[in-house]
Design an enzyme around this catalytic site. Structure first.
Site, PDB file in Angstrom:
ATOM      1  N   ASP A 122       0.815  -1.215   0.000  1.00 14.27           N
ATOM      2  CA  ASP A 122       0.000   0.000   0.000  1.00 14.27           C
ATOM      3  C   ASP A 122       0.848   1.264   0.000  1.00 14.27           C
ATOM      4  O   ASP A 122       0.300   2.374  -0.047  1.00 14.27           O
ATOM      5  CB  ASP A 122      -0.932   0.017   1.223  1.00 14.27           C
ATOM      6  CG  ASP A 122      -2.001  -1.064   1.135  1.00 14.27           C
ATOM      7  OD1 ASP A 122      -2.565  -1.243   0.036  1.00 14.27           O
ATOM      8  OD2 ASP A 122      -2.260  -1.732   2.152  1.00 14.27           O
ATOM      9  N   ASP A 123       2.147   1.119   0.054  1.00 16.08           N
ATOM     10  CA  ASP A 123       3.037   2.269   0.109  1.00 16.08           C
ATOM     11  C   ASP A 123       3.140   2.923  -1.275  1.00 16.08           C
ATOM     12  O   ASP A 123       3.511   2.273  -2.254  1.00 16.08           O
ATOM     13  CB  ASP A 123       4.421   1.813   0.584  1.00 16.08           C
ATOM     14  CG  ASP A 123       5.354   2.977   0.842  1.00 16.08           C
ATOM     15  OD1 ASP A 123       5.476   3.382   2.004  1.00 16.08           O
ATOM     16  OD2 ASP A 123       5.949   3.481  -0.130  1.00 16.08           O
TER      17      ASP A 123
END
Length: 219
Positions: free
Chosen positions: A163-164
């Protein structure tokens, strides 16, 4: 492909990733050796509080807030959960914490005292999945926050925070894609980077600062 060096703890990981394809090889050549620096001296409670302090803030703003928090407890590296609980909420708000972050930090202190947040020694014995499952149940703690704990405090070498934004955008630029991969696509693609997904993330965070010759860095 980078030459393995006996004083480079990530030499094998860099060589493994460089062998994936020409894009990885060229990027690792540009960046050089992996300089990932975990902080294993920080226990999980401290690591989580620090992560919450910096959430959605520039590093300088996070530094200032954390500095004011530490100044409340002179003579020690970091306050204990009991000290956080005993400190007047208005005093903690004065450090610059939002009401939401303050509630999260107070909740973390209670969870640490109740044994929900494991000690460093206990956390070392837990699997990645077990730690994530336990800690994301706490208020204000998402999977990314736990993944940072796994990477920097527990020194896990096979964590890919899908999700970064930096990871996903880094991979898009690395491979010259028109759009970022979806969460599932990123996770599936990263299977090939195991058992060095942490090192892969470190290199992907540096794609924008080390673009390929002729790459468009404005999009």
């Amino acid at each position: 492909m980078p030459v393995a060096a006996t004083d480079d703890p990530y030499a094998d990981a860099s060589a493994f990733l460089a062998a994936l394809d020409p894009q990885w090889a060229a990027h690792i050549q540009r960046v050089g050796r992996c300089l990932h620096q975990p902080k294993p001296t920080r226990d999980p409670f401290q690591a989580l509080v620090r992560a919450i302090a910096y959430q959605q803030l520039h590093a300088r703003a996070g530094d200032a807030i954390l500095g004011r928090l530490l100044a409340l407890y002179p003579g020690q590296a970091f306050p204990s959960p009991a000290q956080i609980i005993a400190t007047d909420p208005h005093t903690l708000r004065g450090c610059g914490f939002s009401a939401s972050k303050l509630a999260t930090i107070q909740g973390l202190a209670e969870a640490a005292q109740n044994g929900v947040i494991p000690s460093y020694e206990q956390a070392l014995q837990m699997t990645d999945a077990a730690l994530i499952e336990r800690l994301v149940a706490l208020r204000g703690v998402g999977q990314w926050t736990v993944e940072m704990l796994l990477i920097y405090t527990l020194e896990r070498l096979d964590i890919l925070p899908v999700d970064d934004f930096g990871v996903r955008e880094g991979y898009r630029r690395l491979q010259g894609l028109e759009a970022q991969l979806t969460r599932k696509q990123m996770a599936d693609t990263a299977q090939a980077w195991s058992p060095y997904r942490t090192v892969a993330a470190w290199y992907l965070w540096r794609v924008q600062a080390h673009p390929a010759r002729g790459a468009d860095t404005t999009d």
